[in-house]
Enzyme design. Structure first.
Site, short mmCIF file in Angstrom:
data_model
loop_
_atom_site.label_atom_id
_atom_site.label_comp_id
_atom_site.label_asym_id
_atom_site.label_seq_id
_atom_site.Cartn_x
_atom_site.Cartn_y
_atom_site.Cartn_z
N HIS A 213 0.82 -1.20 0.00
CA HIS A 213 0.00 0.00 0.00
C HIS A 213 0.86 1.25 0.00
O HIS A 213 0.44 2.31 -0.49
CB HIS A 213 -0.98 -0.03 1.18
CG HIS A 213 -2.07 -1.02 0.95
ND1 HIS A 213 -2.88 -1.51 1.93
CD2 HIS A 213 -2.48 -1.61 -0.21
CE1 HIS A 213 -3.75 -2.36 1.39
NE2 HIS A 213 -3.52 -2.43 0.11
N CYS B 203 -21.32 18.28 -15.98
CA CYS B 203 -20.39 18.51 -14.87
C CYS B 203 -20.07 17.25 -14.07
O CYS B 203 -19.39 17.30 -13.05
CB CYS B 203 -20.91 19.60 -13.93
SG CYS B 203 -22.48 19.16 -13.16
C1 PEP Z 1 -23.23 14.63 -10.49
O1 PEP Z 1 -24.12 14.05 -9.86
O2 PEP Z 1 -22.77 14.23 -11.57
C2 PEP Z 1 -22.65 15.87 -9.96
C3 PEP Z 1 -21.79 16.57 -10.67
O3 PEP Z 1 -22.98 16.24 -8.70
P1 PEP Z 1 -22.37 15.57 -7.38
O4 PEP Z 1 -21.23 14.69 -7.80
O5 PEP Z 1 -21.92 16.71 -6.51
O6 PEP Z 1 -23.53 14.83 -6.83
#
Ligand code: PEP
Ligand code: MG
Length: 609
Positions: free
Chosen positions: A273, A571
């Site tokens: 590890h 995102c």
């Molecule tokens: C997602 O759900 O893809 C996201 C960007 O939000 P979080 O990861 O903060 O839930």
């Protein structure tokens, strides 16, 4: 009653075979054990002449199961059949996902001086003096009891593991936590616990799992640190190459904040590890069995591309090492140097690369890493330890809004795996399907209203976007937008420059897009949650995994792109996935929001499409 039921019920058996090259080692064992613990029945593993409890990491480790070994799983009691089914599946997944450690092919070299050869853990070049790592231990009497020390150490490991549960590296802490749990349960005093650790280490000697000795030592040190034993870890202020017999996994965390240029270990292994964490930290490192302790403070060359150490390099050797270093750095820094430039595809289409941030510090890092804007500000991180008061929120939001021409700020996304210590949510059987994201408005309207007002106040004429998480139907959005508008009106805040949008992460929204198109100003696709809900597999699940590149995900994205009439960005983690980027652009996405450390590379991938 349960005991008698278990005693007299029929045992169920199944045979499992280890297929991973690395054997059945600590990390998969820890996952397996935590799964076994979720069943009430007695579950044993039998191999050769030993039969052990599968709910103890330590006992399973002692079987020393290697590739090709078959062992029998025997379950007795209520849900025994189901337990065997689940554990067999878990085991197969663990075996399949256990990536073998790649041996680094040694590159040819042109050094003139004598070289000592070893096995590279992580590739790179370091030119610096050697520094010998010697640890001294101090003791100061404190009042903590053994049980308390175990609790504190367990909490530490839990925290380290929770930072990123899907990450192979943080799984190490989960494994250590399970190991600590199984030893602490059996040994009631510190003296017995310590003796037991050394006995376990002795038993590992010469065996395939010898590399796990560092994990035993690491948990011992962690417990000792709460009992008054502190170890002195001081490192030079200038760049250095560390020589040590071996290091503990937790030492690597401490090393990351020093000027360490390279590490040479005498007794480590590629699968330990410690080695895994050295790779994760990107520190050039080598296993070298020769004794080099007699060369302290000598300026040396550590070239782990070629798996070697040059103790007395000539001027020509230094030149050679610097040239190689430059060549490799050029390749990496080519992308980095262009991080502030906009990313255009080969056809000349501009793709905006924004950052996902969680606080002011990560926003500043995003700026330095070349983000074109903030695509996702996960505000829940500001609320993590204690609730920030209204003014602190305003100040923080304002500082972040001032850094970039465009910021998308998401209101609190708490619930599921994200809890706040000062918020009491009702007990739920399935928190990922419960009070999460915007649904928190039902239970804690004051908190959300205060946050909204702080955001509106901080925006003060700036063009920002406010995004709501976990929206599953149109009325939720209409209601919360109305709240924001009312707050603005009551407080004389002009919000004409603010847009309102939603995360697309709950599958129901896909089929309501026609209605959402009439209400929202923008969308951002959260593929992390969208994937979890599409597959009905918890994103933090330790054994069940989803394929982020599955056609199911891309069909969903394609559907979204065809049914939305407002700007869409993405995102989730998928936005920085090398294989996904060409497909995402092909679907028509024009804004990718990624973690700051992925910005330069994401831009470079875009330029290649
Ligand atoms: C997602 O759900 O893809 C996201 C960007 O939000 P979080 O990861 O903060 O839930
Ligand atoms: Mg999400």
């Amino acid at each position: 009653m349960k005991f008698f039921k278990n005693l007299f019920s029929k045992p169920y058996k199944t045979t499992l075979t280890v297929t991973s090259n690395s054997g059945f080692h600590l990390r998969p064992i820890a996952v397996f054990v935590s799964k076994a613990k979720s069943f009430d029945c007695v579950i044993k593993a039998s191999f050769k002449h030993q039969t052990v409890d599968t709910k103890s990491v330590n006992a399973l480790l002692a079987l020393n199961l290697d590739k090709g070994d078959s062992f029998t799983l025997i379950a007795k009691g209520s849900s025994a059949k189901e337990a065997l089914n689940v554990l067999s599946k878990t085991f197969h997944t663990l075996m399949q996902n256990d990536e073998p450690i790649k041996h680094i092919q040694k590159k040819e070299h042109h050094y003139l001086g004598a070289c000592l050869y070893g096995e590279s853990i992580y590739e790179g070049i370091a030119i610096a003096p050697l520094f010998t790592h010697e640890q001294t231990e101090h003791y100061e009497e404190i009042k903590t009891t053994f049980i308390e020390a175990i609790t504190y150490a367990t909490n530490d490991l839990e925290k380290l593991y929770s930072t990123d549960k899907n990450n192979e590296n943080t799984m190490i802490y989960m494994a250590q936590k399970e190991l600590l749990a199984s030893l602490a349960k059996e040994e009631g005093t510190f003296e017995n616990f310590e003796q037991r650790i050394y006995k376990e280490i002795e038993a590992l000697e010469g065996g395939k799992l010898e590399s796990k000795r560092v994990d035993y030592l690491d948990i011992l040190q962690r417990v000792k640190s709460y009992l008054g034993y502190s170890t002195n870890l001081s490192f030079p202020k200038e760049a250095f190459i560390l020589i040590a017999k071996d290091l503990l996994p937790s030492d690597i965390l401490a090393l990351e904040n020093t000027q360490v240029a390279g590490v040479i270990l005498k007794e480590s292994t590629l699968t330990s590890h410690t080695a895994i964490l050295l790779r994760a930290a990107g520190i050039p490192s080598l296993i070298l069995t020769q004794d080099i302790s007699k060369y302290p403070h000598t300026r040396v060359i550590l070239d782990t591309y070629s798996g070697l150490l040059l103790i007395s390099p000539s001027e020509a050797d230094f030149q050679e090492a610097k040239t190689i270093q430059k060549q490799y750095q050029n390749q990496i820094s080519k992308a980095y140097e262009k991080r502030f430039e906009k990313a255009y595809t080969k056809k000349g289409k501009y793709i905006k690369v924004s950052a996902n941030i969680s606080d002011l510090r990560s926003a500043e890092i995003a700026k330095k890493e070349g983000a074109d804007g903030i695509g996702l500000f996960r505000t829940e991180f500001l609320f993590k330890e204690q609730k920030p008061d209204f003014q602190l929120q305003v100040d923080t939001y304002r500082k972040i809004f001032d850094l970039f021409p465009s910021t998308t700020v998401r209101t609190l996304d708490v619930g599921g795996d994200k809890s706040l210590p000062y918020i009491q949510l009702p007990h739920e059987h399935n928190p990922f399907l419960g009070i999460r994201g915007i649904r928190l408005f039902q239970t804690h309207p004051k908190l959300i209203k205060e946050q909204l007002l702080a955001i509106l106040t901080a925006a003060n004429g700036k063009k920002i976007k406010i995004m709501f998480p976990m929206i599953s139907c149109v009325s939720e959005f209409i209601e919360i937008k109305k709240i924001a508008q009312t707050l603005a009106k009551e407080n004389n805040i002009n919000i004409s420059h603010i847009s309102f949008g939603i995360m697309i992460e709950v599958p129901s929204t896909l089929f309501l897009l026609e209605s959402f198109n009439k209400e929202v100003d923008f969308y951002s696709i959260g593929t992390n949650d969208l994937t979890q809900y599409l597959f009905a597999i918890e994103r933090t699940h330790t054994t069940l995994t989803t394929n982020p590149l599955s056609p199911a995900v891309f069909h969903a994205l394609d559907f979204i792109m065809h049914h939305t009439t407002k700007p869409v960005s993405i995102c989730g983690e998928l936005a920085s996935n090398k294989q996904a980027i060409p497909k995402l652009l092909d679907l028509g996405l024009e804004t990718l929001s990624v973690s700051p450390k992925h910005i330069a590379q994401t831009k470079e991938e875009i330029r290649d499409v």
